[in-house]
Write a protein that holds these residues in place. Structure first.
Motif: not given
Ligand SMILES: *Cc1c(COP(=O)(O)O)cnc(C)c1O
Length: 372
Positions: A314, A319-321, A342-343
């Motif tokens: 990120p 951006q995140t997952r 998480d990623d």
């Protein structure tokens, strides 16, 4: 697809899995044709269930077969069948099972949401073992005269700490107790349709609406003749515990067509389609800054097909997952993918039609190249 447009329902490209909440799977033309033909006249439903079951048993090299309204319904019917056996006098006793075989043994590690379908009959689950391991003595001690069955949840729900299935079968059978395997999502390989029962499993349950691509509300119960007869006693149209789990003539013939198609399917070509899609996704995604893509195997339920695991940084990507998953679903068509840790996310080719692999890639690239 005006029928969905009319209701304001967006189309979803399923790069996730054969999930009920997304509609399970898509029915091929031969399945739809069988359902259409089945819908055109009245028949004796019990007779159709029996004939279609005989055909399915022969096709899958099993002693007998029953068509349920899904693998979860199969769990409930198989439980009821193991409680009563083919004894019609006991059929209306559910869910008050005092004095009957009212316990089902299960590995604690295999407990999962679907075991509600076992418990809803009124039986009590008796757990054995732990994440540390399960000993033969644990199973031996759990079985007594009130034990209806031992249930086993196959694939990703089995853990390395569990007793091996052949050991479970040996111990249960030595005490006259049947073993039921929930193999709802354990296709491919197609040989699982007969491998579990050849190993000695008494009933093996499969979803009709997952990789078989039969009707979403269909399932297969395969195995021992007396227990299949007991499933019939509990099932529609009889006024019994299976009556609300109705299977229509359309589902019966749709599932039969789906199994015939699946047996004739070129499974190597299908696996190659999946491998090619994953390779293509990896090649196109790895050059994107902050993104790493790799082949993951086997897939979520443990089937021998690859997925693509895409991980994000990120701090580079911005951006995140969850941003990526949300934006994929917000598009039109929406794209559904599964979280991976998480990623990252998994892209699954198993549920894609030809050409949709490119569509999924282009939607993901568009999301990754524009900020959230
Ligand atoms: C999908 C699934 C079920 C339920 O199958 P349906 O055909 O949707 O009723 C039951 N058990 C397991 C392990 C599953 O993956």
């Amino acid at each position: 697809m005006t029928i969905y447009d009319d209701l304001g329902i967006r189309r979803i490209i399923n790069a996730n899995a054969t999930l009920t909440r997304l509609g399970g799977s898509l029915m091929p033309p031969e399945v739809l044709a069988a359902m259409r033909e089945a819908a055109a006249c009245f028949v004796d439903l019990a007779e159709l269930q029996r004939r279609a079951g005989e055909r399915l048993a022969a096709l899958t090299h099993n002693e007998a077969a029953y068509i349920s309204s899904g693998a979860a319904a199969g769990l409930a019917l198989a439980t009821a069948a193991c409680v009563t056996g083919p004894n019609a006098d006991l059929v209306t006793r559910f869910p008050h099972l005092d004095g009957l075989k009212n316990e089902v043994v299960v590995h604690r590690t295999q407990r999962n949401g679907y075991d509600y379908a076992v418990r809803q009959t009124g039986v009590r689950l008796v757990e054995i073992g732990s994440v540390e391991g399960t000993r033969a003595a644990d199973l031996e001690a759990a079985i007594h005269e009130r034990t209806a069955a031992v249930f086993w949840f196959a694939g990703a729900l089995t853990t390395p700490a569990d007793l091996p299935l052949p050991e479970v079968i040996r111990i249960a059978h030595a005490r006259g107790v049947p073993v039921v395997v929930d193999a709802a999502a354990q296709l491919p390989p197609v040989s699982n349709l007969w491998d579990f029962t050849r190993q000695g499993v008494d009933l093996a349950l499969f979803s009709g609406g997952k990789d078989l691509r039969g009707p979403q509300s269909s399932g297969l119960v395969l195995g021992r003749r007396d227990l299949i007869e007991a499933c019939r006693l509990h099932g529609n149209p009889n006024q019994a515990i299976g009556r609300p789990m109705k299977v229509g003539k359309e589902e019966m013939l749709g599932l039969l067509a789906a199994v015939e198609r699946y047996l004739a399917l070129d499974h190597d070509a299908r696996a190659q389609f999946c491998e090619a899609a994953v390779q293509c996704w990896c090649d196109a995604l790895n050059p994107v800054a902050g993104v790493a893509a790799e082949r993951a195997f086997p897939n979520e339920a443990g089937q021998p097909l690859p997925r693509c695991r895409v991980t994000f940084d990120p701090s580079i990507l911005g951006q995140t997952r969850d941003d990526v998953l949300r934006r994929l679903m917000e598009g039109d068509p929406a794209v559904s993918a599964a979280p991976a840790g998480d990623d990252g996310i998994f892209l699954n080719p198993m549920t894609l039609e030809a050409g949709e692999d490119t569509l999924v890639l282009n939607r993901l690239l568009a999301v990754l190249r524009t900020s959230a």
